[in-house]
Scaffold this motif. Structure first.
Motif, PDB file in Angstrom:
ATOM      1  N   ARG A  60      -2.108  11.955  -9.022  1.00 32.11           N
ATOM      2  CA  ARG A  60      -1.619  11.891 -10.401  1.00 32.11           C
ATOM      3  C   ARG A  60      -0.097  11.899 -10.498  1.00 32.11           C
ATOM      4  O   ARG A  60       0.557  12.684  -9.807  1.00 32.11           O
ATOM      5  CB  ARG A  60      -2.126  13.116 -11.159  1.00 32.11           C
ATOM      6  CG  ARG A  60      -3.194  12.775 -12.160  1.00 32.11           C
ATOM      7  CD  ARG A  60      -3.443  13.968 -13.059  1.00 32.11           C
ATOM      8  NE  ARG A  60      -4.873  14.203 -13.157  1.00 32.11           N
ATOM      9  CZ  ARG A  60      -5.419  15.277 -13.719  1.00 32.11           C
ATOM     10  NH1 ARG A  60      -4.642  16.232 -14.208  1.00 32.11           N
ATOM     11  NH2 ARG A  60      -6.708  15.399 -13.788  1.00 32.11           N
ATOM     12  N   GLU A  82      -6.571   6.552 -17.815  1.00 31.67           N
ATOM     13  CA  GLU A  82      -6.223   5.981 -16.506  1.00 31.67           C
ATOM     14  C   GLU A  82      -5.353   6.934 -15.687  1.00 31.67           C
ATOM     15  O   GLU A  82      -5.531   7.071 -14.475  1.00 31.67           O
ATOM     16  CB  GLU A  82      -5.510   4.629 -16.681  1.00 31.67           C
ATOM     17  CG  GLU A  82      -6.449   3.579 -17.270  1.00 31.67           C
ATOM     18  CD  GLU A  82      -6.098   2.177 -16.811  1.00 31.67           C
ATOM     19  OE1 GLU A  82      -5.513   2.018 -15.721  1.00 31.67           O
ATOM     20  OE2 GLU A  82      -6.391   1.234 -17.566  1.00 31.67           O
ATOM     21  N   MET A 136      -6.335   8.897 -11.851  1.00 30.46           N
ATOM     22  CA  MET A 136      -5.638   8.514 -10.613  1.00 30.46           C
ATOM     23  C   MET A 136      -5.830   9.581  -9.538  1.00 30.46           C
ATOM     24  O   MET A 136      -5.778  10.768  -9.812  1.00 30.46           O
ATOM     25  CB  MET A 136      -4.143   8.325 -10.890  1.00 30.46           C
ATOM     26  CG  MET A 136      -3.828   7.034 -11.626  1.00 30.46           C
ATOM     27  SD  MET A 136      -2.032   6.862 -11.902  1.00 30.46           S
ATOM     28  CE  MET A 136      -2.024   5.349 -12.900  1.00 30.46           C
ATOM     29  N   LYS A 137      -6.037   9.136  -8.311  1.00 31.22           N
ATOM     30  CA  LYS A 137      -6.241  10.066  -7.197  1.00 31.22           C
ATOM     31  C   LYS A 137      -5.028  10.965  -7.033  1.00 31.22           C
ATOM     32  O   LYS A 137      -5.126  12.178  -6.957  1.00 31.22           O
ATOM     33  CB  LYS A 137      -6.477   9.278  -5.905  1.00 31.22           C
ATOM     34  CG  LYS A 137      -7.963   9.128  -5.603  1.00 31.22           C
ATOM     35  CD  LYS A 137      -8.178   8.522  -4.242  1.00 31.22           C
ATOM     36  CE  LYS A 137      -9.589   7.932  -4.155  1.00 31.22           C
ATOM     37  NZ  LYS A 137      -9.635   6.704  -3.373  1.00 31.22           N
ATOM     38  N   ALA A 196       0.315   0.788  -8.307  1.00 30.62           N
ATOM     39  CA  ALA A 196      -0.785   1.565  -8.886  1.00 30.62           C
ATOM     40  C   ALA A 196      -0.298   2.392 -10.079  1.00 30.62           C
ATOM     41  O   ALA A 196      -1.095   2.844 -10.904  1.00 30.62           O
ATOM     42  CB  ALA A 196      -1.399   2.485  -7.842  1.00 30.62           C
ATOM     43  N   LEU A 197       1.014   2.596 -10.183  1.00 31.23           N
ATOM     44  CA  LEU A 197       1.559   3.412 -11.278  1.00 31.23           C
ATOM     45  C   LEU A 197       1.911   2.579 -12.511  1.00 31.23           C
ATOM     46  O   LEU A 197       2.422   3.107 -13.493  1.00 31.23           O
ATOM     47  CB  LEU A 197       2.786   4.187 -10.793  1.00 31.23           C
ATOM     48  CG  LEU A 197       2.489   5.293  -9.771  1.00 31.23           C
ATOM     49  CD1 LEU A 197       3.779   5.929  -9.261  1.00 31.23           C
ATOM     50  CD2 LEU A 197       1.587   6.365 -10.387  1.00 31.23           C
TER      51      LEU A 197
END
Lengths: 341, 341
Positions: free
Chosen positions: B243, B236, B240-241, B218-219
């Motif tokens: 961060r 983006e 992110m949930k 996800a990163l």
């Protein structure tokens, strides 16, 4: 002919079609051309175009001379990449290709050009970064090589050119700043004898005069066209006894160094100093504050250059009944956040 | 011979010397060579090098293929200008010149290359923006044209290449961020299949593993290598949930758009998000905060590419006993203000 015969057999098409495809003739469909080129690549076949060019007396290539010295033309950004694409969009119609001739930093452009012309690599030439007096123009005229200059010059002659609207940009920048109440407006110009600097300065002077403002030579700052030049510009502006409230830049990336210098002094473009840059580019769009500057279509400019050059070449002139082009390329003001308007 | 005879008379030197000067032979002094070239230019004399090349079987030119599509290689900055200068500094020792072959946006690089090779413009070739599988490598190998790639590829073969240290830069960026206490580190990579993206990502993964940090897909943010891509990257990251506290960029100008996006959210690079960029360039030096990134000598890189290519060409190999070069070009970390260290 051996390679061509083998290609024709493998693709099951006639030798004549293979030959026409390899010669970039218009009576072959793009699909067939691509099939032939791919098959030729796969079997390592390279037609001898140098031999063919000598027989036909042309190379089917157009040259574009650029100068690598960073200060020559602000060439250290994406300007030329966009222009090349535009030129090629026109050349492709005639199966011509573009080759770029980069004059090394420190080499005399006229000596370089003479050497490259001796190579007979190209049928026509585009030259850029024109100087106030440009020896290359006389040279190409004497050699009878079709050419066009990207940029005007004081060198006399009836040669074709297209140039950005440095004059109009300077005028409109002064108009905008005067409308916003500024009267002490500085200008940055290149530190060398590239012709655009003279045109930009003349436009600025004419606009000041129209608004009844006196021209003050102390407000003309000569710096290299680079980010570092912008940093030096900031230093000079801050050191002035009577500080200007606005500055017009001949090169957009000066803004980056200028912003930095202002920031180090606790000042901010747009709030403490109105800044108008020259050409909009991706960097100027994302800097903070966003730079007020002028937009132009690079591919449009490139296409116009390509068409104007072909108009001077007997083999293509019929398709481009433009005559001899001498044209200022328009630029549209894009308001940003840097001039506080 | 008529033109040469007239030149020799005018300069009062022998026809042989004029001919050797025009042919770029080493046994003529640079001063004489320049005198001859200038006189030739003044009288509009152009020796027919195309004819001579055909007889000698070479062109005395080296090609450098670049791709104009902005996302191909981050080519929308000054990277290539510096490299061209370096290549030419080596070629000049042998009176060779560089011609740049710009593949138009949207054209298949392999088809373009095949067409340009058919022109027999060059004796050897440098290709850039290598893809993970690169059809040009097989093509040039089959054609037996000396070449070198700027950039590695997974295409098998014993061809020479020089590449920037994408792997080392990613590793050192992770090391530096982990030392500063970061454990949630994002990475930006190109959105296409250019090979450098894979190498950069592998270096990042290996470094995380060495520090005992889990790899989180996800990163990994895929964005175009442009200022706009950086703006999208910022969007983006902020969405992110969980961060990240740091991000590593595969392309330095992403920082400009990223800074802008952060600024619009009231955040600042260096303070709210640690940023490490890739290559130091004039823009990265003057942006605020100054970008922590990696320095390399562009002219040094260009010279190394030139020497490695000549080492593979029989006519020049004796002067460059390097063998077949496959080399990672070093980059030195330059601390800035963007990673908060």
């Amino acid at each position: 002919m051996k390679g061509i015969r083998r290609l024709a057999q493998e693709l099951d098409i006639s030798i004549g079609t293979v030959s026409r495809a390899l010669n970039g003739r218009a009576d072959v469909s793009p699909e067939t051309r691509q099939r032939v080129l791919e098959a030729a690549a796969a079997m390592g076949y390279v037609p001898n175009q140098a031999g063919r060019s000598l027989r036909q007396g042309n190379t089917n290539a157009i040259g574009f001379m650029i100068e690598l010295g960073a200060d020559a033309n602000g060439g250290n950004d994406n300007f030329f990449m966009g222009v090349f694409d535009g030129v090629q969009s026109v050349l492709a119609r005639h199966h011509l290709d573009l080759v770029v001739l980069p004059c090394p930093t420190g080499e005399d452009p006229a000596v370089y050009l003479q050497r490259m012309m001796a190579r007979r690599l190209v049928d026509g030439l585009i030259i850029s970064a024109t100087h106030r007096k440009d020896a290359r123009i006389d040279m190409l005229t004497k050699m009878r090589i079709p050419f066009i200059t990207l940029g005007r010059s004081n060198t006399p002659g009836d040669y074709p050119w297209i140039d950005l609207d440095f004059d109009g940009a300077a005028r409109r920048a002064v108009d905008r700043l005067v409308s916003a109440g500024h009267s002490r407006i500085a200008i940055a110009v290149p530190s060398n004898d590239i012709n655009l600097g003279f045109i930009f300065l003349d436009g600025y002077k004419a606009a000041l005069a129209r608004h009844g403002l006196a021209f003050d030579p102390a407000l003309v700052v000569r710096v290299p066209s680079s980010e570092l030049g912008g940093y030096q510009l900031g230093h000079e502006l801050l050191a002035m006894k009577e500080r200007p409230s606005a500055v017009i830049l001949n090169y957009e990336l000066l803004a980056l160094g200028l912003y930095r210098q202002l920031g180090e002094a606790g000042l901010q473009a747009g709030r403490d100093l109105a800044v108008i840059g020259f050409r909009e580019n991706p960097v100027s769009r994302y800097m903070s504050p966003r730079l007020t500057c002028f937009r132009l279509s690079l591919t449009g400019l490139g296409a116009a250059i390509g068409e104007a050059l072909l108009a001077t070449m007997p083999a293509y002139a019929e398709a481009y009944p433009l005559g001899r082009t001498q044209r200022i390329w328009p630029m549209e003001l894009v308001p940003g956040e840097s001039d506080g308007a």
